[in-house]
Design an enzyme around this catalytic site. Structure first.
Site, PDB file in Angstrom:
ATOM      1  N   ALA A 258      37.872 -41.573  48.225  1.00  0.00           N
ATOM      2  CA  ALA A 258      38.553 -40.994  49.691  1.00  0.00           C
ATOM      3  C   ALA A 258      37.878 -41.468  50.892  1.00  0.00           C
ATOM      4  O   ALA A 258      36.247 -41.726  50.750  1.00  0.00           O
ATOM      5  CB  ALA A 258      38.031 -39.550  49.773  1.00  0.00           C
TER       6      ALA A 258
ATOM      7  N   GLU B 288      48.885 -44.297  45.120  1.00  0.00           N
ATOM      8  CA  GLU B 288      47.284 -43.227  44.759  1.00  0.00           C
ATOM      9  C   GLU B 288      48.315 -41.883  44.700  1.00  0.00           C
ATOM     10  O   GLU B 288      48.038 -41.410  43.896  1.00  0.00           O
ATOM     11  CB  GLU B 288      46.819 -43.195  45.634  1.00  0.00           C
TER      12      GLU B 288
END
Length: 226
Positions: A86, A106
């Site tokens: 992230a 993703e």
């Protein structure tokens, strides 16, 4: 004071993610420098898994180079786990992702998974999303009207460039990076931006938020469950 470099912290959480890999399963694999450490670690247990579903051409190439079979997402009904990094993660497990331009794929792979394991170093932990410029994958003809919509919210959208030309994603689209936002309600924000014509994917992961975060810290790996 930590004696570990950021690169070593990434390797630490990459290895720690192996505990969530179930024997005989196909593993969802994200994209980015931290995920590359996970892929390297995954190679050590490749005989125990069936393979991986990858979120980018770059991750696919790395997986195959290490002898891990890569499956198409359409060949898989579900995944037990998806492991990804992230750019930011908040205390609810909501994230900003897309610094590596793979945000659409993703989200597709994350939606297949029962559990999202986020691997990150502690610099990615924030109270409120928005310090990292928000990536948004857009259809090129809509880029300027989407930029104006963000401006109305107080954000500044810039077209991501590579070698002086617009960055082209694996899906053939462009990326806007939006700075100046404070995203206090990630779920509502993600839903709103997703509805704008021309947006392929917004890099807020609130509908597909993390279930677990393995955070690399000076004291080792901190496990946060959401």
């Amino acid at each position: 004071m930590s004696t570990l470099t950021q690169d070593e912290l990434k390797a630490l959480v990459g290895r720690a993610a192996l505990q969530y890999i179930e024997p005989g399963q196909i593993v969802g694999v994200g994209t980015g420098s931290t995920v590359n450490k996970f892929i390297d670690a995954l190679a050590s247990v490749k005989d125990r898994i069936r393979g991986a579903v990858s979120s980018s051409e770059a991750s696919t190439a790395r997986l195959r180079a290490l002898g891990i079979e890569v499956w198409d997402a359409n060949e898989v009904e579900r995944l037990s786990v998806y492991v990804d990094g992230a750019d930011e993660i908040d205390p609810r497990g909501c994230m900003i992702k897309g610094g590596g331009a793979a945000l659409t794929r993703e989200k597709i792979v994350a939606a297949l998974a029962d559990r999202f394991v986020c691997i990150a170093d502690e610099s990615k932990w924030v109270e409120t999303l928005g310090r990292f410029p928000l990536p948004v994958e857009v259809i090129p003809m809509a880029a300027q009207q989407i930029a104006r919509r963000f401006a109305a919210l107080g954000g500044q959208a810039r077209l991501r460039l590579k070698d002086g030309a617009p960055w082209v994603t694996d899906n053939g689209q462009h990326i806007l990076d939006v700075s100046g936002l404070r995203i206090t309600e990630p779920l509502a924000f993600e839903s709103m931006v997703n509805d704008w014509p021309g947006v392929v994917t917004v890099g807020v992961f609130a509908h597909q938020k993390a279930n677990v975060c393995l955070l690399g810290t000076a004291q080792g790996v901190r496990t946060v469950e959401f």
